[in-house]
Design an enzyme around this catalytic site. Structure first.
Site, PDB file in Angstrom:
ATOM      1  N   ASN A 154     -59.017   9.793  -3.028  1.00  0.00           N
ATOM      2  CA  ASN A 154     -57.654   9.688  -3.563  1.00  0.00           C
ATOM      3  C   ASN A 154     -57.521  10.022  -5.054  1.00  0.00           C
ATOM      4  O   ASN A 154     -56.480  10.495  -5.481  1.00  0.00           O
ATOM      5  CB  ASN A 154     -57.065   8.303  -3.259  1.00  0.00           C
ATOM      6  CG  ASN A 154     -57.939   7.177  -3.734  1.00  0.00           C
ATOM      7  OD1 ASN A 154     -59.102   7.384  -4.120  1.00  0.00           O
ATOM      8  ND2 ASN A 154     -57.393   5.981  -3.723  1.00  0.00           N
ATOM      9  N   GLU A 251     -66.404  -0.639  -4.997  1.00  0.00           N
ATOM     10  CA  GLU A 251     -64.939  -0.658  -5.138  1.00  0.00           C
ATOM     11  C   GLU A 251     -64.384  -0.270  -3.778  1.00  0.00           C
ATOM     12  O   GLU A 251     -64.362   0.904  -3.416  1.00  0.00           O
ATOM     13  CB  GLU A 251     -64.501   0.353  -6.198  1.00  0.00           C
ATOM     14  CG  GLU A 251     -64.891  -0.021  -7.611  1.00  0.00           C
ATOM     15  CD  GLU A 251     -64.160  -1.248  -8.124  1.00  0.00           C
ATOM     16  OE1 GLU A 251     -63.238  -1.739  -7.446  1.00  0.00           O
ATOM     17  OE2 GLU A 251     -64.533  -1.729  -9.204  1.00  0.00           O
ATOM     18  N   CYS A 285     -56.075   2.103  -3.267  1.00  0.00           N
ATOM     19  CA  CYS A 285     -56.792   0.948  -2.716  1.00  0.00           C
ATOM     20  C   CYS A 285     -56.148  -0.387  -3.070  1.00  0.00           C
ATOM     21  O   CYS A 285     -56.192  -1.328  -2.296  1.00  0.00           O
ATOM     22  CB  CYS A 285     -58.218   0.969  -3.240  1.00  0.00           C
ATOM     23  SG  CYS A 285     -58.261   1.101  -5.027  1.00  0.00           S
ATOM     24  N   GLU A 459     -65.158  -2.193 -12.549  1.00  0.00           N
ATOM     25  CA  GLU A 459     -65.117  -0.950 -13.305  1.00  0.00           C
ATOM     26  C   GLU A 459     -64.213  -1.171 -14.517  1.00  0.00           C
ATOM     27  O   GLU A 459     -63.464  -2.131 -14.590  1.00  0.00           O
ATOM     28  CB  GLU A 459     -64.582   0.193 -12.427  1.00  0.00           C
ATOM     29  CG  GLU A 459     -65.528   0.476 -11.274  1.00  0.00           C
ATOM     30  CD  GLU A 459     -65.361   1.841 -10.635  1.00  0.00           C
ATOM     31  OE1 GLU A 459     -64.262   2.135 -10.138  1.00  0.00           O
ATOM     32  OE2 GLU A 459     -66.347   2.607 -10.630  1.00  0.00           O
TER      33      GLU A 459
HETATM   34  P1  NAD Z   1     -65.038   6.350   2.948  1.00  0.00           P
HETATM   35  O1  NAD Z   1     -65.614   4.992   2.960  1.00  0.00           O
HETATM   36  O2  NAD Z   1     -64.844   7.043   4.223  1.00  0.00           O
HETATM   37  O3  NAD Z   1     -65.933   7.327   2.048  1.00  0.00           O
HETATM   38  C1  NAD Z   1     -66.212   7.035   0.710  1.00  0.00           C
HETATM   39  C2  NAD Z   1     -67.403   7.878   0.258  1.00  0.00           C
HETATM   40  O4  NAD Z   1     -68.595   7.374   0.859  1.00  0.00           O
HETATM   41  C3  NAD Z   1     -67.333   9.359   0.643  1.00  0.00           C
HETATM   42  O5  NAD Z   1     -67.799  10.134  -0.441  1.00  0.00           O
HETATM   43  C4  NAD Z   1     -68.274   9.440   1.822  1.00  0.00           C
HETATM   44  O6  NAD Z   1     -68.840  10.718   1.999  1.00  0.00           O
HETATM   45  C5  NAD Z   1     -69.333   8.440   1.431  1.00  0.00           C
HETATM   46  N1  NAD Z   1     -70.117   7.880   2.537  1.00  0.00           N
HETATM   47  C6  NAD Z   1     -69.742   7.679   3.821  1.00  0.00           C
HETATM   48  N2  NAD Z   1     -70.743   7.122   4.521  1.00  0.00           N
HETATM   49  C7  NAD Z   1     -71.786   6.955   3.664  1.00  0.00           C
HETATM   50  C8  NAD Z   1     -73.105   6.427   3.797  1.00  0.00           C
HETATM   51  N3  NAD Z   1     -73.557   5.939   4.947  1.00  0.00           N
HETATM   52  N4  NAD Z   1     -73.899   6.399   2.701  1.00  0.00           N
HETATM   53  C9  NAD Z   1     -73.447   6.866   1.511  1.00  0.00           C
HETATM   54  N5  NAD Z   1     -72.215   7.392   1.340  1.00  0.00           N
HETATM   55  C10 NAD Z   1     -71.388   7.437   2.397  1.00  0.00           C
HETATM   56  O7  NAD Z   1     -63.683   6.203   2.121  1.00  0.00           O
HETATM   57  P2  NAD Z   1     -62.513   7.284   1.946  1.00  0.00           P
HETATM   58  O8  NAD Z   1     -61.840   7.418   3.268  1.00  0.00           O
HETATM   59  O9  NAD Z   1     -63.018   8.461   1.238  1.00  0.00           O
HETATM   60  O10 NAD Z   1     -61.546   6.516   0.941  1.00  0.00           O
HETATM   61  C11 NAD Z   1     -60.624   5.574   1.355  1.00  0.00           C
HETATM   62  C12 NAD Z   1     -61.144   4.174   1.161  1.00  0.00           C
HETATM   63  O11 NAD Z   1     -61.587   3.987  -0.182  1.00  0.00           O
HETATM   64  C13 NAD Z   1     -60.079   3.124   1.372  1.00  0.00           C
HETATM   65  O12 NAD Z   1     -60.612   2.027   2.094  1.00  0.00           O
HETATM   66  C14 NAD Z   1     -59.717   2.685  -0.015  1.00  0.00           C
HETATM   67  O13 NAD Z   1     -59.177   1.418  -0.130  1.00  0.00           O
HETATM   68  C15 NAD Z   1     -61.017   2.807  -0.728  1.00  0.00           C
HETATM   69  N6  NAD Z   1     -60.803   2.975  -2.167  1.00  0.00           N
HETATM   70  C16 NAD Z   1     -61.146   1.951  -3.005  1.00  0.00           C
HETATM   71  C17 NAD Z   1     -60.908   2.055  -4.360  1.00  0.00           C
HETATM   72  C18 NAD Z   1     -61.276   0.942  -5.306  1.00  0.00           C
HETATM   73  O14 NAD Z   1     -61.424   1.203  -6.484  1.00  0.00           O
HETATM   74  N7  NAD Z   1     -61.428  -0.290  -4.866  1.00  0.00           N
HETATM   75  C19 NAD Z   1     -60.330   3.220  -4.872  1.00  0.00           C
HETATM   76  C20 NAD Z   1     -60.002   4.252  -3.989  1.00  0.00           C
HETATM   77  C21 NAD Z   1     -60.245   4.111  -2.640  1.00  0.00           C
END
Ligand code: NAD
Length: 485
Positions: A154, A251, A285, A459
């Site tokens: 995002n 996060e 998020c 962060e």
């Molecule tokens: P996701 O969990 O699908 O992926 C996040 C990242 O992790 C990607 O780069 C992905 O390739 C990687 N990944 C996936 N499986 C992995 C593994 N087994 N080992 C290492 N890396 C792996 O999340 P998304 O769909 O990209 O983003 C949306 C989610 O992120 C939502 O749940 C949202 O709330 C959260 N988010 C949190 C924050 C925060 O600061 N708290 C900010 C933005 C988004």
């Protein structure tokens, strides 16, 4: 003709673009049209190896530089990012589909803020002197070493900077893996850091899916993993990091409560709910997606909310008048549409939106459900799209208990004119990043992060320094050593 968003190569390692077309191709789709604008390749094991060995080596010299020198590089990078804000914002819009109206003020700008802030702190990272009679202890704040950053889709520029800037300020190096959905922007951050004078290899970018993330997290040379992503991914990455006893920052997702009391200013509360649900088409998020409205103000709130939501300008994200863009992918759009159907089926009252917008690309209308109850799917699960659930409540005690009844704990907000109540309610809410008469502000000066399943660590702010450094304590004896024998 090559699209302007197509990067020179997929990865950025040791100060230059690197390609290995043996890696799985990853198409980059512009969400507003569905058109493929670029292709990158997932990192092969050879690319992962190159990035990690380079970063491991580069860290040693980087950590030996003074904080002032490291800070100067980061602050220069901040200046370059601001100078190029327009181009970087256009790229962010291509990468994510978010409207230029947002990216011009929220992405490269917040990345630059992080580079400037942590650049400013770098020279002030010192230890303590602890007197013990004639003896003393001194402490040193040292880098962790090689850090891995893994991003969500995002905020690709912001996430790269929120992780890279504090890591580098403390003398670490980083290998950053952007989300496979938005692989473009982090490459520009790496390029800019080199231009600003960062030694080659200090900040590297490799592309790939979860598999590449997994290879980075489990490598024994890696000292810390900072992930922005969903709770299920967070659990996997945290477990993998624990196996190697690595430091983590997580996060993760949320289902945050926004509580509006009868005495709140209705327009401000509606503004908070809009910012907390529809900015970036709801792909934030910390969004306050469970909007608890006290019964006395409910119908007035809903009427004003529907009226103002009707003013959203949905359309071409490159038109600066557009205030509401598409979902990042077709898949994400379908997930969100599925939740909207569940909301309807489980008996929530649709106030506005509720369908895909009649356009090319992955647009969903900003959607508000009223009469939502705590047990409905739309009130329990993170949707990550423009779907607001409005729930009624009677008393403060009741709403606090209901707000806390979730596995998540990222953010929380309260709107009221009664400040004693505002502080009391926030004090009782289980959340890391909270707001009073506002929602979703994220200045770099303030700690950001969640409790419960929403995450570990913080962060931004001085807190981030603690998560990218460690303390060494050194006991110094001035006299003789006494021993039992
Ligand atoms: P996701 O969990 O699908 O992926 C996040 C990242 O992790 C990607 O780069 C992905 O390739 C990687 N990944 C996936 N499986 C992995 C593994 N087994 N080992 C290492 N890396 C792996 O999340 P998304 O769909 O990209 O983003 C949306 C989610 O992120 C939502 O749940 C949202 O709330 C959260 N988010 C949190 C924050 C925060 O600061 N708290 C900010 C933005 C988004």
């Amino acid at each position: 003709m090559t699209h302007p968003a197509q990067p020179k190569a997929s990865h950025f390692i040791n100060g230059e673009y690197v390609e290995d077309t043996a890696g799985t191709p990853i198409p980059v789709i512009y969400a507003a049209t569905g058109e493929q604008i670029a292709t990158v390749h997932a990192a092969t094991p050879a690319i992962v190896e190159q990035a990690l060995s380079t970063a491991k080596e580069a860290q040693k010299e980087w950590a030996k530089m003074t904080g002032t020198e490291r800070g100067r590089v980061l602050r220069r990078a901040a200046d370059i990012m601001r100078e190029r804000n327009h181009d970087l914002s256009v790229l962010e819009t291509y990468d994510t589909g978010k409207p230029l109206q947002e990216t011009l003020v929220a992405d490269a700008t917040s990345g630059a803020d992080a580079l400037e802030y942590f650049g400013g702190l770098a020279a002030s990272l010192t230890g303590e002197h602890i007197p013990l009679g004639e003896d003393w202890v001194y402490t040193k704040r040292e880098a962790l070493g090689l850090c891995v950053g893994i991003g969500a889709w995002n905020y690709p520029t912001q996430i790269a900077c929120w992780k890279g800037a504090p890591a580098l300020a403390c003398g670490n190096s980083m290998v950053f893996k952007p989300s496979e959905t938005t692989p473009l922007c982090a490459l520009k951050v790496a390029e800019i850091l080199i231009e600003a004078g960062a030694p080659a290899g200090v900040f590297n970018v490799v592309q790939g899916m979860g598999e590449v993330g997994g290879a980075l997290v489990t490598d024994p040379r890696v000292d810390k993993v900072s992930l922005t992503g969903s709770v299920p991914t967070g659990k996997k990455v945290y477990a993998a990091a624990a196996a190697g006893m690595k430091h983590v920052t997580m996060e993760l997702g949320g289902k945050s409560p926004l509580i509006i009391f009868d005495d709140a200013d209705v327009d401000n509360a509606v503004g908070g709910a809009i910012n907390g649900n529809f900015y970036s088409s709801g792909q934030v998020c910390s969004n306050g997606t469970r909007v608890f409205v006290q019964k006395g103000i409910k119908e007035k709130f809903l009427a004003r909310l529907a009226e103002r939501t009707g003013n959203a300008i949905i359309g071409d994200p490159m038109d600066e008048a557009t205030s509401f863009g598409p979902m990042v992918t077709e898949n994400q759009m379908n997930i969100v549409l599925g939740y909207i159907e569940k909301g309807k089926a489980e008996g929530a009252r649709l106030i506005c939106g509720g369908t895909r917008a009649d356009k090319d690309g992955y647009f969903i209308e900003p959607t508000v459900f009223a009469d939502v109850t705590d047990d409905m799917t739309i009130a329990r699960e993170e949707i990550f799209g423009p779907v607001m659930s409005v729930l009624d409540f009677d008393t403060e005690e009741e709403v606090v208990a209901r707000a806390n009844d979730t596995e998540f704990g990222l953010s929380a907000g309260v709107f009221t004119k009664d400040f004693t109540r505002a502080h009391r309610v926030i004090g009782n809410l289980e959340a890391g990043s909270c707001f009073i008469n506002s929602y979703n502000d994220a200045p770099v000066e303030a700690p950001f992060g969640g409790v419960k399943a929403s995450g570990v660590g913080r962060e931004n702010s001085k807190e981030a320094i603690k998560h990218f450094s460690q303390v060494k304590s050194v006991y110094v004896r001035m006299g003789d050593v006494e021993a039992a024998f």
